[in-house]
Structures are given as C-alpha cells and as structure tokens.
Scaffold this motif. Structure first.
Motif, PDB file in Angstrom:
ATOM      1  N   ASN A  50     126.967  83.158   3.182  1.00  9.92           N
ATOM      2  CA  ASN A  50     127.655  82.201   4.051  1.00  9.92           C
ATOM      3  C   ASN A  50     128.391  82.773   5.247  1.00  9.92           C
ATOM      4  O   ASN A  50     129.177  82.075   5.866  1.00  9.92           O
ATOM      5  CB  ASN A  50     128.653  81.382   3.221  1.00  9.92           C
ATOM      6  CG  ASN A  50     127.945  80.529   2.207  1.00  9.92           C
ATOM      7  OD1 ASN A  50     127.148  79.676   2.563  1.00  9.92           O
ATOM      8  ND2 ASN A  50     128.218  80.776   0.950  1.00  9.92           N
ATOM      9  N   THR A  51     128.175  84.037   5.547  1.00  9.51           N
ATOM     10  CA  THR A  51     128.860  84.550   6.728  1.00  9.51           C
ATOM     11  C   THR A  51     127.859  85.196   7.682  1.00  9.51           C
ATOM     12  O   THR A  51     126.740  85.529   7.299  1.00  9.51           O
ATOM     13  CB  THR A  51     129.900  85.625   6.368  1.00  9.51           C
ATOM     14  OG1 THR A  51     129.211  86.735   5.803  1.00  9.51           O
ATOM     15  CG2 THR A  51     130.931  85.106   5.397  1.00  9.51           C
ATOM     16  N   ARG A  52     128.296  85.351   8.913  1.00 11.67           N
ATOM     17  CA  ARG A  52     127.458  86.003   9.903  1.00 11.67           C
ATOM     18  C   ARG A  52     127.098  87.412   9.448  1.00 11.67           C
ATOM     19  O   ARG A  52     125.953  87.829   9.510  1.00 11.67           O
ATOM     20  CB  ARG A  52     128.220  86.069  11.237  1.00 11.67           C
ATOM     21  CG  ARG A  52     127.481  86.872  12.292  1.00 11.67           C
ATOM     22  CD  ARG A  52     128.173  86.781  13.611  1.00 11.67           C
ATOM     23  NE  ARG A  52     129.523  87.334  13.561  1.00 11.67           N
ATOM     24  CZ  ARG A  52     130.544  86.869  14.274  1.00 11.67           C
ATOM     25  NH1 ARG A  52     130.381  85.844  15.054  1.00 11.67           N
ATOM     26  NH2 ARG A  52     131.727  87.427  14.182  1.00 11.67           N
TER      27      ARG A  52
ATOM     28  N   LEU B  78     124.467  87.441   6.736  1.00  5.69           N
ATOM     29  CA  LEU B  78     123.152  87.062   7.243  1.00  5.69           C
ATOM     30  C   LEU B  78     122.508  88.213   8.004  1.00  5.69           C
ATOM     31  O   LEU B  78     121.342  88.547   7.804  1.00  5.69           O
ATOM     32  CB  LEU B  78     123.336  85.845   8.166  1.00  5.69           C
ATOM     33  CG  LEU B  78     122.209  84.827   8.223  1.00  5.69           C
ATOM     34  CD1 LEU B  78     121.879  84.335   6.832  1.00  5.69           C
ATOM     35  CD2 LEU B  78     122.596  83.670   9.124  1.00  5.69           C
ATOM     36  N   VAL B  79     123.306  88.840   8.865  1.00 10.91           N
ATOM     37  CA  VAL B  79     122.769  89.930   9.691  1.00 10.91           C
ATOM     38  C   VAL B  79     122.433  91.140   8.810  1.00 10.91           C
ATOM     39  O   VAL B  79     121.403  91.784   8.981  1.00 10.91           O
ATOM     40  CB  VAL B  79     123.771  90.300  10.806  1.00 10.91           C
ATOM     41  CG1 VAL B  79     123.319  91.553  11.529  1.00 10.91           C
ATOM     42  CG2 VAL B  79     123.902  89.146  11.786  1.00 10.91           C
TER      43      VAL B  79
ATOM     44  N   ARG C 248     121.543  91.097   5.651  1.00 13.43           N
ATOM     45  CA  ARG C 248     120.318  90.821   4.896  1.00 13.43           C
ATOM     46  C   ARG C 248     119.098  90.896   5.798  1.00 13.43           C
ATOM     47  O   ARG C 248     118.031  91.340   5.377  1.00 13.43           O
ATOM     48  CB  ARG C 248     120.404  89.452   4.238  1.00 13.43           C
ATOM     49  CG  ARG C 248     121.133  89.486   2.923  1.00 13.43           C
ATOM     50  CD  ARG C 248     121.649  88.121   2.536  1.00 13.43           C
ATOM     51  NE  ARG C 248     120.601  87.121   2.510  1.00 13.43           N
ATOM     52  CZ  ARG C 248     120.767  85.848   2.829  1.00 13.43           C
ATOM     53  NH1 ARG C 248     121.950  85.425   3.203  1.00 13.43           N
ATOM     54  NH2 ARG C 248     119.781  85.010   2.770  1.00 13.43           N
ATOM     55  N   MET C 249     119.252  90.462   7.049  1.00 15.00           N
ATOM     56  CA  MET C 249     118.111  90.533   7.958  1.00 15.00           C
ATOM     57  C   MET C 249     117.707  91.999   8.181  1.00 15.00           C
ATOM     58  O   MET C 249     116.528  92.321   8.193  1.00 15.00           O
ATOM     59  CB  MET C 249     118.438  89.868   9.287  1.00 15.00           C
ATOM     60  CG  MET C 249     117.306  90.013  10.285  1.00 15.00           C
ATOM     61  SD  MET C 249     117.514  89.007  11.747  1.00 15.00           S
ATOM     62  CE  MET C 249     119.043  89.617  12.361  1.00 15.00           C
TER      63      MET C 249
ATOM     64  N   GLU D   3     115.711  92.971   5.266  1.00 15.04           N
ATOM     65  CA  GLU D   3     114.448  92.285   5.028  1.00 15.04           C
ATOM     66  C   GLU D   3     113.426  92.577   6.118  1.00 15.04           C
ATOM     67  O   GLU D   3     112.234  92.645   5.863  1.00 15.04           O
ATOM     68  CB  GLU D   3     114.671  90.760   4.954  1.00 15.04           C
ATOM     69  CG  GLU D   3     115.477  90.306   3.756  1.00 15.04           C
ATOM     70  CD  GLU D   3     114.730  90.484   2.439  1.00 15.04           C
ATOM     71  OE1 GLU D   3     113.534  90.798   2.471  1.00 15.04           O
ATOM     72  OE2 GLU D   3     115.364  90.314   1.386  1.00 15.04           O
ATOM     73  N   SER D   4     113.867  92.672   7.351  1.00 14.20           N
ATOM     74  CA  SER D   4     112.929  92.912   8.437  1.00 14.20           C
ATOM     75  C   SER D   4     113.648  93.585   9.599  1.00 14.20           C
ATOM     76  O   SER D   4     114.305  92.923  10.400  1.00 14.20           O
ATOM     77  CB  SER D   4     112.308  91.587   8.886  1.00 14.20           C
ATOM     78  OG  SER D   4     111.593  91.790  10.075  1.00 14.20           O
TER      79      SER D   4
ATOM     80  N   ALA E 262     112.575  92.203  12.996  1.00 11.03           N
ATOM     81  CA  ALA E 262     113.190  90.949  13.401  1.00 11.03           C
ATOM     82  C   ALA E 262     114.607  91.207  13.912  1.00 11.03           C
ATOM     83  O   ALA E 262     115.029  90.642  14.927  1.00 11.03           O
ATOM     84  CB  ALA E 262     113.217  89.971  12.229  1.00 11.03           C
TER      85      ALA E 262
ATOM     86  N   ALA F  68     114.403  92.708  17.309  1.00 10.88           N
ATOM     87  CA  ALA F  68     113.957  91.727  18.294  1.00 10.88           C
ATOM     88  C   ALA F  68     115.112  90.831  18.731  1.00 10.88           C
ATOM     89  O   ALA F  68     115.118  90.313  19.841  1.00 10.88           O
ATOM     90  CB  ALA F  68     112.817  90.887  17.718  1.00 10.88           C
ATOM     91  N   LEU F  69     116.087  90.646  17.839  1.00  9.29           N
ATOM     92  CA  LEU F  69     117.228  89.798  18.188  1.00  9.29           C
ATOM     93  C   LEU F  69     118.346  90.613  18.817  1.00  9.29           C
ATOM     94  O   LEU F  69     119.420  90.093  19.094  1.00  9.29           O
ATOM     95  CB  LEU F  69     117.748  89.074  16.945  1.00  9.29           C
ATOM     96  CG  LEU F  69     116.822  87.976  16.433  1.00  9.29           C
ATOM     97  CD1 LEU F  69     117.326  87.419  15.118  1.00  9.29           C
ATOM     98  CD2 LEU F  69     116.705  86.863  17.456  1.00  9.29           C
ATOM     99  N   GLY F  70     118.123  91.897  19.022  1.00  8.98           N
ATOM    100  CA  GLY F  70     119.095  92.714  19.737  1.00  8.98           C
ATOM    101  C   GLY F  70     120.163  93.348  18.860  1.00  8.98           C
ATOM    102  O   GLY F  70     121.179  93.804  19.372  1.00  8.98           O
ATOM    103  N   TYR F  71     119.941  93.379  17.537  1.00  8.11           N
ATOM    104  CA  TYR F  71     120.916  94.040  16.675  1.00  8.11           C
ATOM    105  C   TYR F  71     120.517  95.499  16.486  1.00  8.11           C
ATOM    106  O   TYR F  71     119.331  95.820  16.470  1.00  8.11           O
ATOM    107  CB  TYR F  71     120.981  93.375  15.297  1.00  8.11           C
ATOM    108  CG  TYR F  71     121.537  91.990  15.331  1.00  8.11           C
ATOM    109  CD1 TYR F  71     122.917  91.773  15.430  1.00  8.11           C
ATOM    110  CD2 TYR F  71     120.708  90.883  15.277  1.00  8.11           C
ATOM    111  CE1 TYR F  71     123.427  90.496  15.471  1.00  8.11           C
ATOM    112  CE2 TYR F  71     121.216  89.592  15.320  1.00  8.11           C
ATOM    113  CZ  TYR F  71     122.581  89.410  15.412  1.00  8.11           C
ATOM    114  OH  TYR F  71     123.099  88.155  15.454  1.00  8.11           O
TER     115      TYR F  71
ATOM    116  N   SER G 243     113.002  93.854   1.443  1.00  3.20           N
ATOM    117  CA  SER G 243     111.666  94.325   1.809  1.00  3.20           C
ATOM    118  C   SER G 243     111.667  95.673   2.522  1.00  3.20           C
ATOM    119  O   SER G 243     110.675  96.376   2.510  1.00  3.20           O
ATOM    120  CB  SER G 243     110.982  93.301   2.709  1.00  3.20           C
ATOM    121  OG  SER G 243     111.186  92.010   2.232  1.00  3.20           O
TER     122      SER G 243
END
Lengths: 513, 308
Positions: B166-168, B171-172, B174-175, B178-179, B182, B185-188, B302
């Motif tokens: 539930n937090t930014r 989410l970031v 986990r991203m 996982e990928s 991705a 690509a979103l600039g992180y 992943s």
C-alpha cells in the motif's frame, strides 16, 4: 487527466538523420503526423522505422534535423521529455510487471505516486476511467493471467491513462490473433476519429495498412520513399515501393506429389508441466507423416514452447508417449542420430547454440563425434574447418570467420547457422518453432524455401508457429493449439484465417466467461 | 512424574516459551531478507551480519551501559555490511550469491576479531516484559517472559506486509524485484532501490544479532549464532516472501530450537544433541517440501538470481 476536448498533439519531423557507426540508419526523413489520424509506417526490418520513432521519443538523438510538436521546435533529449509532451510508445515486448495487478501496473506508471496508496479510491477511479475507454480490464487481475491480446490492450490503456495523446504502436499485432488485431486496431481508429488520439502504426502488414490507416509512409534503407493517403494507393503499389524492384518469391507453394501415408512421428496423449507447475500441455495427440508439413498454430503461451521442449529433450513429459518410426522415442543422442530428428527452437541463440563457442563449433555440435569429422575419438580440425566453410557458403551465413563467436552474429545469421546444422543429409524429422521470428521478408522467404525443400525430399516437418501467414503459406495440414490442447484440425485447402483465429482464442474466452 | 512438577504439559509450555524467546532473531533476519529479496537480490551474508550485530550490540551495550544503544549500533553495523554487499553487487556482472558468501565469511571473521576482548564480560541486558505475572506457576511465568524486541518484530511484520502493498515505496521496491527493465523504463534507478533495500535488510539482521547477545542467550561468544542467519534464508523461501508468514515460520523454528531444552526439563536427556538438531532437520525438510523439479516457486521475485 482525461480532458478529451483538447486535440492531440501534431508531430512533424524535418530532415531527420541518424548514423550508427558506418550505418546510415535514417537519412533526411521528413514526415508530418496529422492530429487525430492513424498513420502507418510501412517497411521491412532495418528500413529505419524504429530509428525514426525512437528519435521522436527521445531514446536516440538525431544527428541533424528537427522535431516540431504543435508547431514548436523541440529538442527531445530523453524519454521523460517526450512523455511530458504527451508522446507515448507501446513496445513490441511488453513492459508490464507480470506478477502485479492491472491497477498496480497503471499506478506505477504515474509521475507522482502518492506515498500511501488508497487502493479502494484507486480502483474506483480506474473503473471510472475504464468506462470511457473502448476496452476494459478488471483492475484487480494479475497481469500474468492476461492473454497476449489483453496485455497489448493494457499497454495501450496505460498510455491513455497517463494522458498520452500521441501513440506509437510498434508492430502491435505480432502477438495477436486476427480477430484481436482487428478489434484493437479498429478501436484505435475510432479513438483517432473522435479526435482523441494520434496514432502511428509501425507495421509490415499491408492488410492492416489498407484497413485501418488513413495515411501511410513507406520507408526503405533509412529513407522515406513516399507518404500518401491509404485510400488513394494499393497493396501492389506499396509492395513495389517497400521491396524495391526485387520481388519476393517463395518455393513453398509449388505443386508437389500427394502426401505419402504412414506417420513418421506420433505423439500420443502427451502432457507436460510448465515452469509454474501447472499443466501446460494436456492430452495432446498428433502425427506427422514423412513428406508433409504439419503446422501447429496458436497464440504464444498456449503450451507450444513446452511441447517443443519435450520433443527436443529439454523438458520431461508428465504423461503420454512419443513414437518415432514406430519406436518409443526417448530423446537420447543416439536415437536422435538413428531416427534423424533435428530441432530449431525459439530463440536459437539461447536454446540451440553455445554462446561462447565459435560458429564452426556450433555447426559441429550434431556431428563432431561421427566420421568424417571424428577419427577414433579425435576431432580432425582440418576436415571440420573445410566442412564448416562449405556450410557457411551454402547457407550464406555472414560471419567474419568460422572461428568468430556465434553471439557476434546477427539474429538472422544465427538462425541460418542452426538451420544449416539441423538440415543435414540424414534429416528425417524436422521440428521448428517460429523459424523466421524477427527476420526480414527476404531472409524469411529463403528459410521457407529451405523448409519446403526438406519436405519435398521426404522429411516429416513439424512447424510450430505463431505467424498465421507463415502457417498458411507452408503447411499441408494445420492443427490449432490453445490452452495446451489441440482444439482444431484442418487441411490447408480448407483453412480460413478467421476460423483459425477463433479456434486460437476459444479456451481463453471460455475461461474468461 | 518428573521434577518439573507439571510433566508433559510443562514440555509444551517450554516449547511455546522457547518459540516466543528464540524466534526473535529468525524473525528480524528473515524480515530483512524479505525486504532485500523483494528488491531482486539475495543477501547470503546475513549470518555474518547477524554475528557482527551481536558483537557490536554487546560491545556498545557493555561499554555504554545502555542496551538499547547497543541495539541501534548493531543495526548500524548491519546496515554498513548491507551497503558493502549492495555496493559490490552494483558493479556490472557481479554475482550476488558469491558476494553474499564472501560477506558471510568476512562478517564472521571481523566479528570474531573485534569481539575477542568481550568474550568474558557481561553487559547490561535488555529488559523483559513479564506477561505471565498473573500466574502462580513459575513455568508459565518463565514462558511468558517476552522481550520488547519480539513485539517490535511482530509490529514490523505487519507493517512490512501492509507497506509492500500500500505504499509508493513498497510498489517501487517490488517492481525492481519483478522487472528491472520496467523499473528502468519508468526512470527509477534499480541499483539505488536495491542498495537501500539491502541496507534496511542489514539493519534488521544486525538487530537480530543484538537480540542474541543482549537478551537470549545474552552473552557474546563465537558459537552464538549457530547458523540462524543461514536458516532464516531458507525460512524466507518457506514463507514465500510474505512478512506475515515469516512470523509464523519464525515461531515454528523457535519452537523446534526449544525442543531439546524442553525435553531436558522432564528428564529426557539421552538424545539432547539429536533434539538440538531439530531446526536444521526442519530446514532440510521444509526445503524439500517446498521444492519441485517441475516448477519455479510461486511468489518468488522474478529478478532473483535463484528464480531466473
């Protein structure tokens, strides 16, 4: 976020050029993408389509030329900058996070993610947003459970959700069935006609251009050859411009003698597990006769990969049997040699080659232990070298030397190398998976001709392909695989593109219902 | 019956008490590892971090006289080792597993070297909460003597579970796990995210170590961790990268560790070393149980080198 009233941006490029080393990838390209229209960029691989749009999207910096957005010259240096201008791109390979939900993927794309995310409110807002969109997805679903078509839709939804009004679609239909492709493209056309969106469609399929695009620009060798209204041109004219004077011929459709009887390879009630432990191949039975091409059509991810891996000996079968020449086939090296079984799998560089070995060594993988190359347990390097050079010449493999590493070759040349190895004299059963994936039309036609030639000399060919055009061109019989099962079988004469497409999606629709 | 007075009932009580007492380091280390692995990296050096945390916590605790300062220092030492791991892994083509093993040996060696002078003395211990004060039964009171760190650990497990969803930051993070494509690509910056996650993981691992030296068993020696940092990694796999399941799994491991001492209280002493091996047997059994030749683990991030 969704102020539909504002017109989408108008993007115009003038004399754009880009050079990579010795290759002039883009040369004085000028084109205007009018707002609210679907504009097709047509050309073969390497024609400069991707370079052009990547310059617009800020992934590359053009060497010279200018980009105007809504009449204002812009120096776009990064993808972030093009995003801020409302330009978005949907890639061929998906950029979604598959273990996350649709909602999570959409929220992640936002420039500002709130520190604490109120999922209830987000879900409500997303449902509201979906209501204004031509296609809807349940925000709570995990991306991994979406079909390829739904993923493509989600990619497009994501761009719209993020407020992008100028969308580049890079070969959007390569993973879709004809029905799905028609649906997605006609929705994009409808959005453009409502004045919501400008769409640039990168493609090499004439059918899509004629049906869905309003403008079309043909590219070849980094240059823009012509821009025209789609309605005022014809497929013949576009083809002539796209391929130049050379016409692409194919040996596949030549008449040949009737199919001989008797199955050479038979698969009975085969089952296999996928990587996540669920059954990926279920009760699959089919037979391939000598001298015929049996095609397995289907949308990717429906068990084809696992099936080919089982046949190639890379994955264990859960149950069922494989018979080759009437004997139980245990996929050992000695059996492969005795029965002449050869395989070209998907991504040959990863699955069929040893990356760090030379072209010559990779060519020899099937034969190094047999005469004339082997001599009492020794490899005769001079014989091997001569043999490899002959294959390299015959299959026109472009490599600096037989000793160059295989991973220094381009994709098409890796494909040719593996094919040269697998199409040997004692070939009797050939298993192919997407043999022309990522190749340009000329290279694909050449490989198709090789496959047809093998069939004509009595080889049993199993062609597993996601490309319906390829299947319809080559196959003598077609079966459709969906949800891990064979759901449909038809002879080539009776095969119909749309009928096949419907069978390809049958199970996934049944699951969704 | 036996000397304990309450017999086999006492064994169960001792196991529960042991579970509540021994599980804390497992809990902290596994929560830290969940954080690290969710970002897409494996830190196998946690055993080294645990020992460094134990040594630092004990040293600072005994020198300053404040055990809580020791806990903080232990966390800091763990975070520094995490930074070392992340910094090396950020270099191109570095394998996180190999770095983890090197870190494990490095942390262990460093802790033994720096900790030599502290083997004999005693430090001020962390206080315990007497949740069993209502009972007259000494066994119940002993079982319900709980460290505040355990309660902090429970709160942390719940907070992590909630925060990942539930937090930014969640989410970031986990991203990135996982990928990586991705995320880029979103600039992180994937490396920055993983560095932070590994440092936080190290911080928690260090605190787990401080619990060992400042609460239970409550001294500093070289056999202190007995492989708990390594078992916690297996525990994360068993818990399928879910912080709440880490809590249950930690209690299970804690209970298994208490089996030997608990049986001793009722006079079963013959197989003491055998029973002490229970957590290790449990580790093996759980890994066999949760493995399969046919599929990759459900829930595994992943990007993890073990699931690719």
């Amino acid at each position: 976020m969704n102020d539909i009233v504002q017109p989408p941006p108008c993007v115009e490029v003038r004399d754009l050029s880009k050079r990579f080393g010795s290759v002039q990838a883009l040369c004085d390209a000028s084109v205007r993408f009018a707002p609210g229209r679907v504009h097709a960029l047509l050309g073969e691989n390497g024609a400069g389509k991707s370079t052009l749009v990547k310059c617009i999207m800020g992934y590359y910096r053009a060497d010279s030329g200018m980009i105007r957005v809504d009449g204002v010259a812009q120096a776009i240096r990064s993808p972030q900058q093009s995003r801020a201008l409302g330009l978005g791109m949907v890639y061929q390979h998906f950029t979604l996070v598959s273990q996350m939900s649709v909602a999570e993927n959409l929220v992640l794309g936002r420039a500002r993610i709130p520190a604490r995310i109120d999922w209830k409110a987000e879900h409500r807002a997303l449902t509201e947003f979906m209501r204004t969109m031509p296609f809807r997805l349940d925000p709570a679903r995990r991306v991994a459970s979406l079909s390829a078509g739904e993923k493509q839709k989600l990619e497009i939804l994501k761009q719209l959700y993020l407020g992008r009004r100028f969308l580049v679609l890079d070969e959007p239909t390569s993973v879709l069935t004809p029905d799905e492709a028609d649906q997605v493209l006609s929705e994009m056309r409808a959005l453009a006609e409502r004045g919501t969106l400008t769409v640039v469609l990168i493609t090499h399929k004439f059918r899509e251009v004629m049906r869905f695009a309003q403008d079309v620009t043909v590219m070849r060798g980094g240059r823009i050859l012509a821009t025209a209204e789609a309605a005022s041109t014809s497929i013949d004219e576009l083809a002539r411009r796209m391929f130049g004077q050379a016409t692409v011929t194919t040996a596949a459709n030549e008449a040949r003698a009737g199919v001989p009887a008797g199955a050479y390879c038979e698969v009975r009630d085969l089952g296999a597990h996928g990587d996540r432990g669920t059954l990926a191949v279920v009760d699959t039975s089919f037979a391939v006769r000598s001298g015929e091409i049996l095609a397995i059509a289907g949308v990717s991810g429906n068990g084809q990969k696992e099936l080919v891996e089982v046949l190639a000996g890379q994955r264990d079968a859960a149950d069922g049997a494989i018979l080759v020449a009437g004997h139980a086939y245990r996929r050992t090296r000695s059996q492969m040699q005795r029965y002449g079984v050869f395989v070209l799998t998907e991504e040959p560089l990863a699955n069929d080659c040893v990356r760090s070995l030379s072209v010559m060594a990779n060519l020899a993988l099937r034969r190094y232990d047999r005469p004339p190359i082997a001599w009492h347990g020794w490899v005769r390097r001079r014989v091997l070298r001569r043999w490899a050079e002959e294959l390299i010449a015959r299959y026109r493999i472009r490599t600096s030397s037989p000793l160059a590493r295989i991973d220094s070759l381009s994709g098409g040349n890796v494909q040719r190398t593996v094919l040269a190895r697998e199409l040997s004299e004692d070939l009797r059963l050939l298993i192919l998976q997407n043999p022309c994936f990522g190749l340009d039309a000329a290279a694909a036609a050449e490989i198709h001709a090789q496959i047809a030639k093998a069939r004509d000399r009595g080889v049993a060919v199993l062609l597993v392909s996601e490309d319906l055009d390829e299947v319809l061109e080559l196959a003598d019989r077609i079966v459709v695989m969906s949800g891990g099962r064979i759901v449909h079988e038809v002879g080539r004469a009776q095969a119909d593109r749309y009928e096949l497409g419907r069978h390809m999606t049958r199970t996934s629709e049944a699951e969704a219902a | 019956m036996t000397a304990s007075g309450i017999g086999w009932y006492g064994v169960a009580l001792a196991i529960i008490g042991g579970a509540l007492r021994v599980s804390t380091p497992y809990l902290f280390v596994s929560l830290g590892e969940v954080l690290t692995e969710k970002s897409g990296r494996v830190n196998l050096g946690l055993e080294g971090i645990l020992l460094m945390g134990a040594m630092t916590g004990f040293a600072v605790g005994s020198l300053s006289g404040s055990p809580w300062l020791g806990v903080l220092a232990a966390g800091g030492a763990g975070a520094l080792l995490g930074l070392l791991h992340a910094g090396i892994c950020n270099l191109p083509r570095v394998n996180d597993i190999a770095v983890g093993i090197a870190l494990f040996l490095f942390g262990m060696g460093l802790a033994f070297y720096l900790g030599k002078p502290f083997i004999a003395p005693r430090a001020a211990m962390l206080p315990a909460l007497q949740l069993g004060a209502w009972s007259n039964e000494p066994a119940v009171r002993a079982a319900l003597e709980i460290s505040p760190l355990f309660l902090i650990g429970i709160a942390l497990a719940i907070a992590l579970r909630w925060g990942l969803a539930n937090t930014r930051w969640g989410l970031v993070l986990r991203m990135a796990g996982e990928s990586a494509d991705a995320a880029r690509a979103l600039g992180y910056s994937v490396n920055a995210i993983r560095t932070l996650a590994t440092m936080c993981g190290g911080f928690l691992g260090g605190i787990g170590g401080a619990f060992l030296s400042l609460y239970y068993p409550g001294n500093w020696n070289e056999g202190l961790s007995s492989g708990q940092g390594l078992m916690a990694i297996a525990l994360v796999i068993f818990a399928r990268w879910n912080p709440l399941r880490c809590l249950w799994a930690s209690l299970l491991f804690g209970g298994a560790s208490a089996l030997g001492p608990a049986l001793q209280t009722v006079g079963v002493t013959s197989g003491y070393y055998l029973y002490s091996a229970a957590p290790y047997v449990l580790t093996l059994a759980l890994l066999v149980y949760s493995s399969s030749t046919r599929h990759t683990l459900a829930g595994a991030p992943s990007e993890l080198s073990i699931s690719r």
